[in-house]
Enzyme design. Structure first.
Site, PDB file in Angstrom:
ATOM      1  N   CYS A  80      31.535 -42.433  -8.704  1.00 13.21           N
ATOM      2  CA  CYS A  80      32.708 -41.405  -8.352  1.00 13.21           C
ATOM      3  C   CYS A  80      32.838 -40.692  -9.511  1.00 13.21           C
ATOM      4  CB  CYS A  80      33.981 -42.358  -8.085  1.00 13.21           C
ATOM      5  SG  CYS A  80      34.072 -43.316  -6.967  1.00 13.21           S
TER       6      CYS A  80
ATOM      7  N   CYS B  27      35.923 -34.474 -12.908  1.00 14.30           N
ATOM      8  CA  CYS B  27      34.985 -34.623 -11.781  1.00 14.30           C
ATOM      9  C   CYS B  27      33.754 -33.777 -12.140  1.00 14.30           C
ATOM     10  CB  CYS B  27      35.505 -34.409 -10.583  1.00 14.30           C
ATOM     11  SG  CYS B  27      34.409 -34.156  -9.208  1.00 14.30           S
TER      12      CYS B  27
ATOM     13  N   GLU C  90      24.311 -34.498  -2.951  1.00 13.89           N
ATOM     14  CA  GLU C  90      23.702 -35.698  -3.161  1.00 13.89           C
ATOM     15  C   GLU C  90      24.518 -36.559  -2.226  1.00 13.89           C
ATOM     16  OE1 GLU C  90      22.787 -35.429  -7.932  1.00 13.89           O
ATOM     17  OE2 GLU C  90      25.048 -35.924  -7.222  1.00 13.89           O
TER      18      GLU C  90
ATOM     19  N   CYS D 168      32.395 -27.632  -5.612  1.00  9.60           N
ATOM     20  CA  CYS D 168      33.868 -27.802  -5.187  1.00  9.60           C
ATOM     21  C   CYS D 168      34.739 -26.939  -5.785  1.00  9.60           C
ATOM     22  CB  CYS D 168      34.401 -29.506  -5.618  1.00  9.60           C
ATOM     23  SG  CYS D 168      35.989 -29.523  -4.690  1.00  9.60           S
TER      24      CYS D 168
ATOM     25  N   CYS E 187      27.885 -43.020   1.013  1.00  8.78           N
ATOM     26  CA  CYS E 187      28.915 -41.857   0.412  1.00  8.78           C
ATOM     27  C   CYS E 187      28.233 -40.618   0.618  1.00  8.78           C
ATOM     28  CB  CYS E 187      29.148 -42.104  -1.115  1.00  8.78           C
ATOM     29  SG  CYS E 187      30.198 -40.830  -1.851  1.00  8.78           S
TER      30      CYS E 187
ATOM     31  N   CYS F 124      38.836 -30.262 -10.376  1.00  5.85           N
ATOM     32  CA  CYS F 124      39.529 -31.537 -11.247  1.00  5.85           C
ATOM     33  C   CYS F 124      38.906 -31.669 -12.429  1.00  5.85           C
ATOM     34  CB  CYS F 124      39.630 -32.877 -10.168  1.00  5.85           C
ATOM     35  SG  CYS F 124      40.175 -32.372  -8.540  1.00  5.85           S
TER      36      CYS F 124
HETATM   37  N1  SAH Z   1      37.074 -34.198  -2.799  1.00  4.66           N
HETATM   38  C1  SAH Z   1      37.524 -35.643  -2.518  1.00  4.66           C
HETATM   39  C2  SAH Z   1      36.429 -36.579  -2.196  1.00  4.66           C
HETATM   40  C3  SAH Z   1      35.223 -36.309  -3.313  1.00  4.66           C
HETATM   41  S1  SAH Z   1      35.707 -37.135  -4.719  1.00  4.66           S
HETATM   42  C4  SAH Z   1      38.534 -36.263  -3.329  1.00  4.66           C
HETATM   43  O1  SAH Z   1      38.767 -35.590  -4.432  1.00  4.66           O
HETATM   44  O2  SAH Z   1      39.133 -37.106  -2.870  1.00  4.66           O
HETATM   45  C5  SAH Z   1      35.703 -39.015  -4.737  1.00  4.66           C
HETATM   46  C6  SAH Z   1      36.818 -39.695  -5.572  1.00  4.66           C
HETATM   47  O3  SAH Z   1      36.132 -39.710  -6.617  1.00  4.66           O
HETATM   48  C7  SAH Z   1      38.058 -39.133  -5.671  1.00  4.66           C
HETATM   49  O4  SAH Z   1      39.152 -39.840  -5.433  1.00  4.66           O
HETATM   50  C8  SAH Z   1      38.089 -38.508  -7.158  1.00  4.66           C
HETATM   51  O5  SAH Z   1      39.144 -38.376  -7.442  1.00  4.66           O
HETATM   52  C9  SAH Z   1      37.252 -39.515  -7.810  1.00  4.66           C
HETATM   53  N2  SAH Z   1      36.631 -38.947  -9.131  1.00  4.66           N
HETATM   54  C10 SAH Z   1      36.384 -37.738  -9.489  1.00  4.66           C
HETATM   55  N3  SAH Z   1      35.753 -37.741 -10.765  1.00  4.66           N
HETATM   56  C11 SAH Z   1      35.775 -38.976 -11.227  1.00  4.66           C
HETATM   57  C12 SAH Z   1      35.544 -39.695 -12.287  1.00  4.66           C
HETATM   58  N4  SAH Z   1      34.940 -39.214 -13.219  1.00  4.66           N
HETATM   59  N5  SAH Z   1      35.565 -41.253 -12.417  1.00  4.66           N
HETATM   60  C13 SAH Z   1      36.341 -42.010 -11.379  1.00  4.66           C
HETATM   61  N6  SAH Z   1      36.565 -41.473 -10.166  1.00  4.66           N
HETATM   62  C14 SAH Z   1      36.474 -39.924  -9.939  1.00  4.66           C
HETATM   63 FE1  SF4 Z   2      36.667 -31.629  -5.773  1.00  3.02          FE
HETATM   64 FE2  SF4 Z   2      35.880 -33.413  -7.536  1.00  3.02          FE
HETATM   65 FE3  SF4 Z   2      38.385 -32.995  -7.356  1.00  3.02          FE
HETATM   66 FE4  SF4 Z   2      37.234 -34.318  -5.217  1.00  3.02          FE
HETATM   67  S1  SF4 Z   2      37.587 -34.757  -7.462  1.00  3.02           S
HETATM   68  S2  SF4 Z   2      38.721 -32.462  -5.187  1.00  3.02           S
HETATM   69  S3  SF4 Z   2      35.134 -33.222  -5.345  1.00  3.02           S
HETATM   70  S4  SF4 Z   2      36.753 -31.711  -7.967  1.00  3.02           S
END
Ligand code: SAH
Ligand code: SF4
Length: 362
Positions: free
Chosen positions: A352, A135, A90, A128, A121, A132
């Site tokens: 995000c 996410c 996406e 991934c 974006c 996390c």
């Molecule tokens: N993998 C990279 C970039 C993609 S995620 C990273 O983790 O930085 C982009 C941003 O969205 C990151 O800062 C991530 O921590 C944040 N993010 C992920 N899940 C989220 C959520 N549910 N609410 C708000 N931010 C989130």
């Molecule tokens: Fe991967 Fe989501 Fe963690 Fe970014 S925030 S490293 S996309 S699992």
């Protein structure tokens, strides 16, 4: 093979092997990145035989747009793309009008810029591997790396879309699906191609790469001295707390990540952004803000906090406006600039960490 996967020297070599003059490579390049062509018959400046040969050997349009979703305010568009092997990714375009300027990460929190922006974006992986918990992309697991061309192609699709309105992309953030530093070489090849004056010629300073905090890659990125902005997803000021939501903390502890950021700032003199998803009762108290400020002492940085976006696999709740304001105030009193970012595209799960919602349900 995707045509977007080739850098200019490789394309030049290929054409040489085909006994074509060297200037043909530049013509193709111009067609792709300046005229935004995505099919062989648009290259009317090339001889027909060469067009046919290119069409036989290369894929010109690697992304199939499966679905567009527009947010109710019309300012955010998410596109779901299918790749040649059926994987889905996406990319999201967010428009910011002059009256709603996006906080500029390079300025203090209350300075907004009075020009409209169109921030794209994009994704670097399908899924991934970092896991996390908050996410949606992490919740779906790792599918595969994207090639440099698949990353570049996302930019070109939106560039084409905006051109119909006589507009262009103004900012690119590598914050879609995937961890860019886990797919380092392809991501940097894409960055360089988008940035190349002979390519899309898009300013490095208008790009931002966000990483979960892979220490060796942060150092490598610092050594390579690109003018691209760096953002680090921190989300906790204490190792145990970070480990509970981000498995990567087992490999790289917070002090190692911050140490790598100090190295980056020393090398590049550029400010680092720390991203912080505010989760109610988890990482949003004034005590946490003070702990974070102590960790970041003396570092040229900025905290970008955003109330958590909901995802199906995580029960944590967003911090409310008042608590978020208190968090920001506490950080700033301790000398660390902080912006609370507004939510965008929540109604279409394009915020995000929400990407892959649709992908997962297909
Ligand atoms: N993998 C990279 C970039 C993609 S995620 C990273 O983790 O930085 C982009 C941003 O969205 C990151 O800062 C991530 O921590 C944040 N993010 C992920 N899940 C989220 C959520 N549910 N609410 C708000 N931010 C989130
Ligand atoms: Fe991967 Fe989501 Fe963690 Fe970014 S925030 S490293 S996309 S699992």
């Amino acid at each position: 093979m995707l045509l977007y996967d080739l850098d200019l020297p490789t394309l030049t070599d290929t054409l040489k092997q085909w006994n074509e003059p060297a200037y043909r490579a530049k013509q193709i390049w111009q067609g792709l990145y300046q005229h935004l062509y995505n099919s062989p018959d648009q290259f009317t400046n090339l001889p027909n035989t060469l067009r046919i040969r290119l069409a036989e050997n290369f894929n010109f349009s690697p992304l199939k747009s499966k679905l567009y979703l527009d947010s109710s305010d019309g300012q955010t568009r998410k596109t779901l793309f299918e790749l040649h092997d059926g994987q889905v990714i996406e990319a999201v375009l967010m428009r910011y009008g002059p009256e709603e300027a996006e906080p500029d990460p390079r300025h203090s929190s209350h300075v907004t810029r009075h020009s409209s922006r169109r921030t794209l974006c994009i994704s670097t992986q399908a899924g991934c591997a970092m896991g996390c918990v908050f996410c949606a992309t992490g919740q779906m697991g790792f599918k595969r790396h994207l090639s440099s061309g698949e990353i570049v192609a996302q930019v070109m699709v939106y560039a084409r879309m905006l051109r119909e309105e006589n507009l262009s992309v103004t900012n690119i953030v590598f914050m879609g699906m995937g961890e860019p530093f886990h797919n380092y070489d392809n991501t940097m090849a894409a960055v360089d191609r988008v940035n190349d004056p002979d390519g899309y010629n898009f300013g490095a300073r208008r790009m931002t790469i966000s990483t979960v905090g892979l220490v060796p890659q942060i150092k490598r990125f610092a050594d390579e001295k690109r003018q691209v902005n760096l953002a680090i997803s921190l989300h906790a000021a204490d190792d145990d707390e970070r480990l509970a939501i981000m498995p990567v903390n087992k490999r790289y502890r917070i002090d190692e990540v911050i140490e790598a950021c100090r190295y980056y700032v020393d090398k590049t003199h550029r400010r680092v952004t720390f991203e912080w998803a505010l989760i109610n009762g988890v990482n949003d108290s004034p005590e946490v803000a003070r702990k974070l400020a102590a960790r970041l002492k003396g570092l040229l940085c900025h905290v970008n906090a955003i109330p958590l976006n909901p995802t199906t696999g995580y029960s944590g709740k967003a911090t409310d406006r008042q608590r978020a304001a208190k968090f920001k105030e506490t950080l700033e009193q301790a000398g660390v600039p902080c912006t609370i970012r507004m939510k965008r595209g929540i109604d279409i799960a394009a915020g995000c960490g929400q990407l892959a919602g649709v992908a997962a349900s297909l």
